[in-house]
Design a protein around this motif. Structure first.
Motif, PDB file in Angstrom:
ATOM      1  N   LEU A 180     -15.929  46.389   0.148  1.00  0.00           N
ATOM      2  CA  LEU A 180     -15.296  47.620  -0.312  1.00  0.00           C
ATOM      3  C   LEU A 180     -13.995  47.777   0.456  1.00  0.00           C
ATOM      4  N   LEU A 181     -12.904  47.905  -0.255  1.00  0.00           N
ATOM      5  CA  LEU A 181     -11.597  48.068   0.373  1.00  0.00           C
ATOM      6  C   LEU A 181     -11.188  49.529   0.295  1.00  0.00           C
ATOM      7  N   GLU A 182     -10.888  50.108   1.448  1.00  0.00           N
ATOM      8  CA  GLU A 182     -10.354  51.471   1.495  1.00  0.00           C
ATOM      9  C   GLU A 182      -8.846  51.382   1.663  1.00  0.00           C
ATOM     10  N   LEU A 183      -8.110  51.903   0.708  1.00  0.00           N
ATOM     11  CA  LEU A 183      -6.661  51.844   0.738  1.00  0.00           C
ATOM     12  C   LEU A 183      -6.104  52.913   1.674  1.00  0.00           C
ATOM     13  N   ASP A 184      -4.827  52.778   1.990  1.00  0.00           N
ATOM     14  CA  ASP A 184      -4.208  53.705   2.938  1.00  0.00           C
ATOM     15  C   ASP A 184      -4.252  55.147   2.461  1.00  0.00           C
ATOM     16  N   ASP A 185      -4.294  55.363   1.134  1.00  0.00           N
ATOM     17  CA  ASP A 185      -4.330  56.733   0.614  1.00  0.00           C
ATOM     18  C   ASP A 185      -5.749  57.272   0.478  1.00  0.00           C
ATOM     19  N   GLY A 186      -6.742  56.489   0.942  1.00  0.00           N
ATOM     20  CA  GLY A 186      -8.125  56.931   0.898  1.00  0.00           C
ATOM     21  C   GLY A 186      -8.880  56.514  -0.341  1.00  0.00           C
ATOM     22  N   THR A 187      -8.216  55.810  -1.266  1.00  0.00           N
ATOM     23  CA  THR A 187      -8.894  55.304  -2.451  1.00  0.00           C
ATOM     24  C   THR A 187      -9.835  54.169  -2.070  1.00  0.00           C
ATOM     25  N   PHE A 188     -11.017  54.131  -2.687  1.00  0.00           N
ATOM     26  CA  PHE A 188     -11.979  53.064  -2.434  1.00  0.00           C
ATOM     27  C   PHE A 188     -11.995  52.108  -3.616  1.00  0.00           C
ATOM     28  N   LEU A 189     -11.859  50.823  -3.332  1.00  0.00           N
ATOM     29  CA  LEU A 189     -11.856  49.795  -4.370  1.00  0.00           C
ATOM     30  C   LEU A 189     -12.968  48.797  -4.093  1.00  0.00           C
ATOM     31  N   PRO A 190     -14.059  48.818  -4.881  1.00  0.00           N
ATOM     32  CA  PRO A 190     -15.133  47.832  -4.726  1.00  0.00           C
ATOM     33  C   PRO A 190     -14.901  46.623  -5.619  1.00  0.00           C
ATOM     34  N   GLU A 191     -15.812  45.666  -5.533  1.00  0.00           N
ATOM     35  CA  GLU A 191     -15.844  44.434  -6.331  1.00  0.00           C
ATOM     36  C   GLU A 191     -14.801  43.434  -5.832  1.00  0.00           C
ATOM     37  N   SER A 192     -15.301  42.301  -5.364  1.00  0.00           N
ATOM     38  CA  SER A 192     -14.451  41.325  -4.677  1.00  0.00           C
ATOM     39  C   SER A 192     -13.289  40.827  -5.525  1.00  0.00           C
ATOM     40  N   ASN A 193     -13.540  40.525  -6.791  1.00  0.00           N
ATOM     41  CA  ASN A 193     -12.460  39.968  -7.597  1.00  0.00           C
ATOM     42  C   ASN A 193     -11.460  41.033  -8.021  1.00  0.00           C
ATOM     43  N   ALA A 194     -11.891  42.286  -8.130  1.00  0.00           N
ATOM     44  CA  ALA A 194     -10.941  43.377  -8.346  1.00  0.00           C
ATOM     45  C   ALA A 194     -10.048  43.549  -7.120  1.00  0.00           C
ATOM     46  N   ILE A 195     -10.620  43.380  -5.943  1.00  0.00           N
ATOM     47  CA  ILE A 195      -9.833  43.456  -4.707  1.00  0.00           C
ATOM     48  C   ILE A 195      -8.803  42.330  -4.669  1.00  0.00           C
TER      49      ILE A 195
END
Length: 207
Positions: A54-69
């Motif tokens: 799970l990637l948390e972006l600098d603006d606080g958005t959370f982005l899951p799924e490895s290939n989406a990242i």
């Protein structure tokens, strides 16, 4: 940015590999999936699916799924092609990885080398089926890599990163990589890319 991950995860390794090759600093937050650390209330608020990476972006958005990242991070970089057809071909291999490759090769590895699998006829049958399907995926890769160095456009892209993550540790799932010489040579080319990090590394080059 923050990367929530399980250190032995190939899916998480994809993100770590790209972050390192982009020289992108990030904070690494390891979570133990075997202890249920992705099923806590606090983590489920970040990703209701309860999975890493799970990637948390600098603006606080959370982005899951490895290939989406991978897709998100690669935009504007040399790892994402500019031609529309090549973009579609990268997506083709990302879908292949998640549908035909990872569910078989990664699952066999998890059962044999991480969690363990009780030795019963039923479980052995499940493992044999996963290994059969994993070998079929490796055969597809072997054929595609005949007379080409990488998966798309003769250059290294996130398609290679996605497929490399679990292929290079496929031996831990009972697969014999020497049976696939084109795949084996490709693994060596991926290792030779600038900024390459191993599965056990989780700090970007800029950290």
């Amino acid at each position: 940015m923050k990367l929530y991950d399980y250190p032995k995860s190939g899916n998480g390794y994809k993100a770590r590999l790209l972050l390192a090759q982009l020289n992108q600093p990030y904070d690494y937050i390891p979570l133990d999936i075997l202890r249920g650390e992705t099923r806590t209330d606090s983590f489920l608020q970040k990703n209701p699916n309860g999975r890493i990476p799970l990637l948390e972006l600098d603006d606080g958005t959370f982005l899951p799924e490895s290939n989406a990242i991978l897709f998100f991070l690669a935009q504007g970089s040399r790892y994402w092609p500019s031609a529309t057809l090549e973009q579609a071909q990268v997506l083709q291999w990302l879908f292949f990885e998640q549908y035909s490759h990872e569910p078989n090769i990664a699952t066999a590895r998890f059962w044999l080398s991480i969690k363990g699998l009780e030795d019963t006829p039923f479980n052995n049958g499940l493992l044999a089926q996963k290994q059969k399907q994993g070998r079929a995926a490796l055969e597809v890769m072997e054929t595609h890599l005949n007379n080409r160095p990488f998966f798309v456009g003769d250059r290294y892209t996130i398609a290679d990163m996605a497929l490399y993550a679990y292929t290079h540790v496929a031996g831990e799932g009972g697969f014999t990589l020497s049976d696939y010489p084109n795949v084996s040579h490709w693994l060596g080319r991926v290792c030779g890319q600038p900024g390459h990090v191993t599965l056990g590394q989780w700090q970007s080059a800029a950290s």
